[in-house]
Design an enzyme around this catalytic site. Structure first.
Site, mmCIF file in Angstrom:
data_model
loop_
_atom_site.group_PDB
_atom_site.id
_atom_site.type_symbol
_atom_site.label_atom_id
_atom_site.label_comp_id
_atom_site.label_asym_id
_atom_site.label_seq_id
_atom_site.Cartn_x
_atom_site.Cartn_y
_atom_site.Cartn_z
ATOM 1 N N ARG A 46 0.859 -1.201 0.000
ATOM 2 C CA ARG A 46 0.000 0.000 0.000
ATOM 3 C C ARG A 46 0.890 1.244 0.000
ATOM 4 O O ARG A 46 0.617 2.215 -0.690
ATOM 5 C CB ARG A 46 -0.950 0.020 1.209
ATOM 6 C CG ARG A 46 -1.661 1.359 1.364
ATOM 7 C CD ARG A 46 -2.922 1.320 2.239
ATOM 8 N NE ARG A 46 -2.819 0.473 3.389
ATOM 9 C CZ ARG A 46 -2.111 0.754 4.502
ATOM 10 N NH1 ARG A 46 -1.434 1.890 4.601
ATOM 11 N NH2 ARG A 46 -2.090 -0.086 5.512
ATOM 12 N N TYR A 98 -15.800 17.574 -15.614
ATOM 13 C CA TYR A 98 -16.267 16.187 -15.584
ATOM 14 C C TYR A 98 -17.323 16.018 -14.475
ATOM 15 O O TYR A 98 -17.124 16.460 -13.339
ATOM 16 C CB TYR A 98 -15.063 15.258 -15.350
ATOM 17 C CG TYR A 98 -15.477 13.827 -15.103
ATOM 18 C CD1 TYR A 98 -16.240 13.128 -16.037
ATOM 19 C CD2 TYR A 98 -15.136 13.182 -13.929
ATOM 20 C CE1 TYR A 98 -16.647 11.821 -15.814
ATOM 21 C CE2 TYR A 98 -15.519 11.867 -13.691
ATOM 22 C CZ TYR A 98 -16.288 11.198 -14.631
ATOM 23 O OH TYR A 98 -16.693 9.923 -14.390
ATOM 24 N N ASP A 170 -6.535 19.560 -13.973
ATOM 25 C CA ASP A 170 -6.881 18.236 -14.506
ATOM 26 C C ASP A 170 -6.415 18.229 -15.961
ATOM 27 O O ASP A 170 -7.017 18.878 -16.814
ATOM 28 C CB ASP A 170 -8.399 18.030 -14.387
ATOM 29 C CG ASP A 170 -8.847 16.650 -14.875
ATOM 30 O OD1 ASP A 170 -8.125 16.045 -15.698
ATOM 31 O OD2 ASP A 170 -9.924 16.190 -14.451
ATOM 32 N N LYS A 195 -7.572 7.204 -19.263
ATOM 33 C CA LYS A 195 -7.845 7.720 -20.601
ATOM 34 C C LYS A 195 -6.616 7.584 -21.506
ATOM 35 O O LYS A 195 -6.173 6.491 -21.763
ATOM 36 C CB LYS A 195 -8.355 9.160 -20.483
ATOM 37 C CG LYS A 195 -9.466 9.324 -19.431
ATOM 38 C CD LYS A 195 -10.722 8.609 -19.841
ATOM 39 C CE LYS A 195 -11.782 8.374 -18.777
ATOM 40 N NZ LYS A 195 -11.855 9.119 -17.586
HETATM 41 C C1 LIG Z 1 -11.535 15.050 -17.194
HETATM 42 C C2 LIG Z 1 -11.738 13.900 -16.256
HETATM 43 N N1 LIG Z 1 -11.259 13.974 -15.009
HETATM 44 C C3 LIG Z 1 -11.415 12.951 -14.131
HETATM 45 C C4 LIG Z 1 -12.085 11.790 -14.463
HETATM 46 C C5 LIG Z 1 -12.247 10.677 -13.467
HETATM 47 O O1 LIG Z 1 -11.348 9.644 -13.725
HETATM 48 P P1 LIG Z 1 -11.631 8.086 -13.457
HETATM 49 O O2 LIG Z 1 -12.817 7.708 -14.296
HETATM 50 O O3 LIG Z 1 -10.351 7.422 -13.847
HETATM 51 O O4 LIG Z 1 -11.931 7.953 -11.998
HETATM 52 C C6 LIG Z 1 -12.588 11.676 -15.772
HETATM 53 C C7 LIG Z 1 -13.310 10.462 -16.174
HETATM 54 O O5 LIG Z 1 -13.970 10.419 -17.187
HETATM 55 C C8 LIG Z 1 -12.413 12.754 -16.686
HETATM 56 O O6 LIG Z 1 -12.889 12.703 -17.949
#
Ligand SMILES: Cc1ncc(COP(=O)(O)O)c(C=O)c1O
Length: 379
Positions: A46, A98, A170, A195
């Site tokens: 961990r 998101y 992000d 992604k």
């Molecule tokens: C721009 C963005 N940030 C964060 C996330 C969250 O990531 P995760 O789905 O890997 O938890 C996503 C998921 O689609 C996203 O598109």
């Protein structure tokens, strides 16, 4: 090293035991110690694991950062940033972001006494209006999901530095191939590694990268304390995926451009959102802070009918109807009923997530085939 070389080599070295060129999957929970506390840098998985460690070093190098940490999902990485705050603190966040990020802010952290301001940041001056003595974090997503708005990172850094506020970006849509927010002065970069970084739709993972040692200590303390870590097998898959990140991104961008122009010329399409268009409101900012414009595109239909959007989603074949983005295969989605269903209708419509809005994640297939598929679906 240049980007492609780093993607392949940064953080990884031949296995010291066998010479294996690929980082082994250290599928172990614990490590035998020679004596009490006398271990080889790994005590419990961990806290740290060699496969994950190689990936964390690789990701930090790609973002020109000193410290990297990987989590069980992008949401777990966001959760870690928010846990650096205290009750009473305030966050200024992009209003077009998101849906899951909106959900964790509103339904988890608001309960613990953190206040959120969701602000249109296309003009960075708007941010300053919401700053007060409690403001501890500015949360930026750029390009935004799903409206492809571009937020000026350098202008936002000026505000965050002026008031001593932490700035997190992000960088999921852009990837470190297109945009490096730490170089522009941001404090933390967050990725949904799920992604483009993973790139093959086979892993869910998140990451944070930073330069500041104090922020890094907090990041690792929370990573270890909350325990939302990623697994050795998944770390291996992402290390493998990243080796072609620069090649994939190049093709995503090339295909994105072709598809965006095809849609813009189509009689059934109303608006096309893609930062590569000169008509995009922040095209000049995108040109300055990104090296290309990516393969994420959103568009609306003439008449703005949900049933028309659903018909297209059901008819497309190569563009598979699915959540997520950034994989080698093209995906099509309907933000209002899928990724952004967590946002109240009035709020989502206000930011442009209307009933006919369709989001494409343009993959790395041959562009001619993708266009044929969209042409069929649109007709
Ligand atoms: C721009 C963005 N940030 C964060 C996330 C969250 O990531 P995760 O789905 O890997 O938890 C996503 C998921 O689609 C996203 O598109």
């Amino acid at each position: 090293m240049k980007f492609g070389t780093k993607a392949i080599h940064a953080g990884v070295s031949p296995d010291s035991a066998t010479g294996a060129i690929m980082t082994p999957i250290y599928q172990t929970s614990t490590y035998v110690q020679d004596g009490i506390g006398n271990h080889k840098g790994y005590a419990y998985s961990r806290s740290q694991n060699p496969t994950r460690h190689a990936l964390e070093k690789n990701l930090a190098a790609l973002e020109n950062g000193k410290h990297g940490a990987c989590f069980g999902s992008g949401m777990a990485a966001i959760d870690c940033v928010l846990k650096m705050l205290n009750p009473g603190d305030e966050v200024i966040s992009t209003n077009d972001l998101y849906g899951g990020t909106y959900r964790i802010f509103k339904t988890i952290f608001e309960k613990y006494g953190i206040k959120f301001h969701f602000v249109g940041m296309q003009n960075a001056d708007n941010i300053e209006t919401y700053v007060n003595e409690n403001t501890k974090l500015i949360w930026v997503e750029t390009p935004t999901n799903p409206m492809m708005n571009i937020i000026d990172i350098t202008a936002t850094v000026k505000i965050s530095k002026k008031y001593g506020i932490m700035l997190a970006v992000d960088n999921t849509f852009a990837t470190p191939y297109l945009q490096n927010p730490l170089d522009m002065g941001a404090d933390i970069i967050m990725h949904s590694v799920t992604k483009y970084l993973g790139g093959h739709s086979d892993v869910v993972m998140g990451a944070l990268i930073c330069n500041d040692d104090t922020i890094a200590n907090e990041m690792y303390r929370i990573q270890n304390s909350s325990g939302a870590v990623t697994a050795p097998m998944d770390s291996f898959l992402v290390l493998r995926g990243i080796k072609t990140l620069h090649l994939r991104m190049q093709r995503h961008c090339e295909n994105g451009k072709v598809i965006a122009n095809f849609l813009a010329a189509h009689p059934k399409v109303d608006k096309v959102y893609w930062p590569g268009f000169v008509s995009h409101p922040n095209h000049e900012v995108a040109k300055r802070q990104m090296s290309d414009f990516g393969g994420m595109i959103s568009f609306t239909l003439i008449g703005d009918k949900m049933e028309d959007a659903h018909a297209i989603l059901n008819k497309s074949k190569l563009f598979a109807l699915a959540e997520s983005l950034g994989g080698v295969e093209s995906l099509i989605g309907h933000p209002a009923t899928m990724t952004h269903a967590a946002i109240p209708k009035a709020d989502r419509q206000a930011i442009g997530v209307v009933d006919s809005l369709i989001r494409l994640s343009v993959g790395v297939e041959d562009a001619e085939d993708l266009i044929e598929d969209l042409e069929n679906a649109l007709s």
